[in-house]
Design a protein around this motif. Structure first.
Motif, PDB file in Angstrom:
ATOM      1  N   MET A   1      -7.779  91.549  36.812  1.00 16.91           N
ATOM      2  CA  MET A   1      -8.710  91.925  37.859  1.00 16.91           C
ATOM      3  C   MET A   1      -8.056  91.927  39.242  1.00 16.91           C
ATOM      4  O   MET A   1      -8.439  92.678  40.089  1.00 16.91           O
ATOM      5  N   THR A   2      -7.126  91.022  39.470  1.00 20.71           N
ATOM      6  CA  THR A   2      -6.479  90.954  40.773  1.00 20.71           C
ATOM      7  C   THR A   2      -5.512  92.126  40.925  1.00 20.71           C
ATOM      8  O   THR A   2      -5.053  92.687  39.934  1.00 20.71           O
ATOM      9  N   THR A   3      -5.209  92.501  42.159  1.00 21.17           N
ATOM     10  CA  THR A   3      -4.323  93.650  42.364  1.00 21.17           C
ATOM     11  C   THR A   3      -2.905  93.305  41.915  1.00 21.17           C
ATOM     12  O   THR A   3      -2.496  92.148  41.926  1.00 21.17           O
ATOM     13  N   THR A   4      -2.157  94.322  41.564  1.00 20.49           N
ATOM     14  CA  THR A   4      -0.787  94.137  41.091  1.00 20.49           C
ATOM     15  C   THR A   4       0.073  93.503  42.180  1.00 20.49           C
ATOM     16  O   THR A   4       0.862  92.598  41.911  1.00 20.49           O
ATOM     17  N   LYS A   5      -0.112  93.957  43.410  1.00 19.52           N
ATOM     18  CA  LYS A   5       0.690  93.428  44.522  1.00 19.52           C
ATOM     19  C   LYS A   5       0.373  91.953  44.755  1.00 19.52           C
ATOM     20  O   LYS A   5       1.274  91.140  44.937  1.00 19.52           O
ATOM     21  N   ASP A   6      -0.928  91.589  44.759  1.00 19.74           N
ATOM     22  CA  ASP A   6      -1.305  90.181  44.902  1.00 19.74           C
ATOM     23  C   ASP A   6      -0.679  89.352  43.789  1.00 19.74           C
ATOM     24  O   ASP A   6      -0.121  88.286  44.032  1.00 19.74           O
ATOM     25  N   GLN A   7      -0.772  89.854  42.563  1.00 17.48           N
ATOM     26  CA  GLN A   7      -0.251  89.110  41.415  1.00 17.48           C
ATOM     27  C   GLN A   7       1.259  88.911  41.525  1.00 17.48           C
ATOM     28  O   GLN A   7       1.780  87.859  41.173  1.00 17.48           O
ATOM     29  N   LEU A   8       1.952  89.907  42.053  1.00 16.03           N
ATOM     30  CA  LEU A   8       3.397  89.799  42.248  1.00 16.03           C
ATOM     31  C   LEU A   8       3.727  88.616  43.157  1.00 16.03           C
ATOM     32  O   LEU A   8       4.591  87.802  42.849  1.00 16.03           O
ATOM     33  N   TYR A   9       2.999  88.505  44.279  1.00 17.76           N
ATOM     34  CA  TYR A   9       3.242  87.412  45.219  1.00 17.76           C
ATOM     35  C   TYR A   9       2.765  86.071  44.669  1.00 17.76           C
ATOM     36  O   TYR A   9       3.391  85.037  44.901  1.00 17.76           O
ATOM     37  N   ILE A  10       1.685  86.077  43.931  1.00 20.73           N
ATOM     38  CA  ILE A  10       1.195  84.844  43.292  1.00 20.73           C
ATOM     39  C   ILE A  10       2.260  84.323  42.333  1.00 20.73           C
ATOM     40  O   ILE A  10       2.592  83.137  42.335  1.00 20.73           O
ATOM     41  N   ASP A  11       2.815  85.222  41.532  1.00 17.14           N
ATOM     42  CA  ASP A  11       3.865  84.838  40.574  1.00 17.14           C
ATOM     43  C   ASP A  11       5.097  84.285  41.307  1.00 17.14           C
ATOM     44  O   ASP A  11       5.700  83.308  40.864  1.00 17.14           O
ATOM     45  N   LYS A  12       5.462  84.914  42.423  1.00 20.39           N
ATOM     46  CA  LYS A  12       6.611  84.435  43.202  1.00 20.39           C
ATOM     47  C   LYS A  12       6.372  83.003  43.686  1.00 20.39           C
ATOM     48  O   LYS A  12       7.275  82.160  43.613  1.00 20.39           O
ATOM     49  N   VAL A  13       5.176  82.742  44.206  1.00 18.85           N
ATOM     50  CA  VAL A  13       4.860  81.397  44.704  1.00 18.85           C
ATOM     51  C   VAL A  13       4.899  80.390  43.563  1.00 18.85           C
ATOM     52  O   VAL A  13       5.509  79.320  43.684  1.00 18.85           O
ATOM     53  N   ILE A  14       4.271  80.726  42.453  1.00 20.48           N
ATOM     54  CA  ILE A  14       4.240  79.824  41.300  1.00 20.48           C
ATOM     55  C   ILE A  14       5.655  79.531  40.790  1.00 20.48           C
ATOM     56  O   ILE A  14       5.953  78.427  40.350  1.00 20.48           O
ATOM     57  N   ASN A  15       6.556  80.518  40.916  1.00 17.60           N
ATOM     58  CA  ASN A  15       7.938  80.350  40.457  1.00 17.60           C
ATOM     59  C   ASN A  15       8.853  79.722  41.518  1.00 17.60           C
ATOM     60  O   ASN A  15      10.070  79.747  41.379  1.00 17.60           O
ATOM     61  N   GLY A  16       8.246  79.177  42.583  1.00 15.93           N
ATOM     62  CA  GLY A  16       9.039  78.407  43.540  1.00 15.93           C
ATOM     63  C   GLY A  16       9.332  79.064  44.870  1.00 15.93           C
ATOM     64  O   GLY A  16       9.928  78.440  45.752  1.00 15.93           O
ATOM     65  N   ASP A  17       8.953  80.322  45.079  1.00 18.39           N
ATOM     66  CA  ASP A  17       9.201  80.996  46.353  1.00 18.39           C
ATOM     67  C   ASP A  17       7.994  80.778  47.274  1.00 18.39           C
ATOM     68  O   ASP A  17       7.114  81.633  47.388  1.00 18.39           O
ATOM     69  N   ALA A  18       7.961  79.623  47.939  1.00 20.92           N
ATOM     70  CA  ALA A  18       6.822  79.262  48.784  1.00 20.92           C
ATOM     71  C   ALA A  18       6.625  80.257  49.935  1.00 20.92           C
ATOM     72  O   ALA A  18       5.502  80.469  50.389  1.00 20.92           O
ATOM     73  N   SER A  19       7.702  80.875  50.385  1.00 19.64           N
ATOM     74  CA  SER A  19       7.590  81.820  51.505  1.00 19.64           C
ATOM     75  C   SER A  19       6.765  83.060  51.135  1.00 19.64           C
ATOM     76  O   SER A  19       6.220  83.735  52.003  1.00 19.64           O
ATOM     77  N   ALA A  20       6.655  83.365  49.845  1.00 18.76           N
ATOM     78  CA  ALA A  20       5.868  84.521  49.400  1.00 18.76           C
ATOM     79  C   ALA A  20       4.382  84.324  49.676  1.00 18.76           C
ATOM     80  O   ALA A  20       3.614  85.288  49.727  1.00 18.76           O
ATOM     81  N   PHE A  21       3.982  83.078  49.883  1.00 17.82           N
ATOM     82  CA  PHE A  21       2.568  82.795  50.165  1.00 17.82           C
ATOM     83  C   PHE A  21       2.139  83.401  51.509  1.00 17.82           C
ATOM     84  O   PHE A  21       0.969  83.686  51.713  1.00 17.82           O
ATOM     85  N   ALA A  22       3.111  83.625  52.398  1.00 19.87           N
ATOM     86  CA  ALA A  22       2.811  84.220  53.710  1.00 19.87           C
ATOM     87  C   ALA A  22       2.129  85.584  53.560  1.00 19.87           C
ATOM     88  O   ALA A  22       1.249  85.935  54.353  1.00 19.87           O
ATOM     89  N   TYR A  23       2.535  86.351  52.547  1.00 17.25           N
ATOM     90  CA  TYR A  23       1.902  87.647  52.306  1.00 17.25           C
ATOM     91  C   TYR A  23       0.408  87.466  52.032  1.00 17.25           C
ATOM     92  O   TYR A  23      -0.429  88.194  52.573  1.00 17.25           O
ATOM     93  N   LEU A  24       0.072  86.501  51.181  1.00 17.93           N
ATOM     94  CA  LEU A  24      -1.332  86.267  50.825  1.00 17.93           C
ATOM     95  C   LEU A  24      -2.122  85.786  52.041  1.00 17.93           C
ATOM     96  O   LEU A  24      -3.258  86.206  52.253  1.00 17.93           O
ATOM     97  N   VAL A  25      -1.516  84.921  52.842  1.00 20.24           N
ATOM     98  CA  VAL A  25      -2.179  84.444  54.064  1.00 20.24           C
ATOM     99  C   VAL A  25      -2.441  85.619  54.994  1.00 20.24           C
ATOM    100  O   VAL A  25      -3.557  85.794  55.481  1.00 20.24           O
ATOM    101  N   ASP A  26      -1.419  86.433  55.240  1.00 20.13           N
ATOM    102  CA  ASP A  26      -1.587  87.594  56.135  1.00 20.13           C
ATOM    103  C   ASP A  26      -2.652  88.553  55.624  1.00 20.13           C
ATOM    104  O   ASP A  26      -3.433  89.101  56.394  1.00 20.13           O
ATOM    105  N   ASN A  27      -2.668  88.748  54.332  1.00 19.70           N
ATOM    106  CA  ASN A  27      -3.587  89.705  53.725  1.00 19.70           C
ATOM    107  C   ASN A  27      -5.048  89.241  53.779  1.00 19.70           C
ATOM    108  O   ASN A  27      -5.948  90.070  53.883  1.00 19.70           O
ATOM    109  N   TYR A  28      -5.271  87.921  53.722  1.00 22.69           N
ATOM    110  CA  TYR A  28      -6.642  87.422  53.588  1.00 22.69           C
ATOM    111  C   TYR A  28      -7.104  86.515  54.726  1.00 22.69           C
ATOM    112  O   TYR A  28      -8.229  85.998  54.688  1.00 22.69           O
ATOM    113  N   LYS A  29      -6.289  86.340  55.760  1.00 22.43           N
ATOM    114  CA  LYS A  29      -6.668  85.413  56.838  1.00 22.43           C
ATOM    115  C   LYS A  29      -7.930  85.861  57.568  1.00 22.43           C
ATOM    116  O   LYS A  29      -8.758  85.023  57.934  1.00 22.43           O
ATOM    117  N   ASN A  30      -8.110  87.146  57.769  1.00 23.61           N
ATOM    118  CA  ASN A  30      -9.312  87.621  58.469  1.00 23.61           C
ATOM    119  C   ASN A  30     -10.574  87.387  57.638  1.00 23.61           C
ATOM    120  O   ASN A  30     -11.608  86.981  58.169  1.00 23.61           O
TER     121      ASN A  30
END
Length: 194
Positions: A1-30
């Motif tokens: 259900m989640t978008t492919t791009k969101d899932q890509l960044y979610i997977d990056k964060v789960i696999n240890g790339d904490a900086s990838a979380f910035a994309y999710l913050v930028d995308n959903y902060k508003n």
């Protein structure tokens, strides 16, 4: 259900790339800030709730299963984080006694609002929304402004479908009563005659 791009960044964060979380913050902060602000009616508190929401989301990202959209999952975290903050700060709570609203009253208010310029109408509605109780305001906001489906609102609030429909109906009636009482009499006279 989640978008492919969101899932890509979610997977990056789960696999240890904490900086990838910035994309999710930028995308959903508003979206997060908007919900928190509409519920708390306070900019500083909404900023704090937004930060808490993203911290909770980051810590619990591995629990996100992708059954729903990421935005719905995040919205749910924000909703409950905001409710917790409101409970801590009861001083900002507003309540409103509602009298029975008839169908004709609702129709006359809607007719008047249709005549008012869009910008004026938006300002009036925002002021009136702030007079609703927190849960009522957030349910209306999710349904009408964020255009979440009933199913998504149920996921966010944990309400049953029947309970949500009742609360949505009552909140709408209450809002229309508030609008009716808060529109300046001149506006009612001016736009009501057209």
């Amino acid at each position: 259900m989640t978008t492919t791009k969101d899932q890509l960044y979610i997977d990056k964060v789960i696999n240890g790339d904490a900086s990838a979380f910035a994309y999710l913050v930028d995308n959903y902060k508003n979206m997060v800030f908007s919900l928190a602000y509409k519920m708390t009616k306070n900019k500083e508190e909404a900023e704090e709730v937004s930060q808490d929401t993203f911290i909770k989301a980051f810590k619990n990202l591995s629990n996100f299963k992708g059954d729903s959209k990421f935005s719905t999952w995040l919205y749910r975290i924000c909703y409950h984080t905001t409710l917790d903050a409101i409970k801590k700060n009861k001083k900002n709570n507003y309540t409103f006694e509602i009298n029975e609203v008839t169908y004709n009253q609702i129709q006359s208010v809607e007719t008047i609002l249709q005549g008012i310029e869009r910008k004026e109408r938006s300002v009036i509605m925002d002021k009136c929304l702030m007079k609703l109780a927190d849960e009522e305001r957030s349910i209306l906001w999710m349904f009408y402004y964020d255009e979440l489906s009933l199913k998504e609102i149920i996921e966010v609030t944990n309400l049953s479908e029947a309970n949500l429909k009742v609360k949505l109906h009552r909140a709408r009636k209450k809002l229309l009563t508030i609008v009716e009482k808060n529109i300046e009499p001149e506006m009612i006279e001016n736009y009501g005659r057209k």
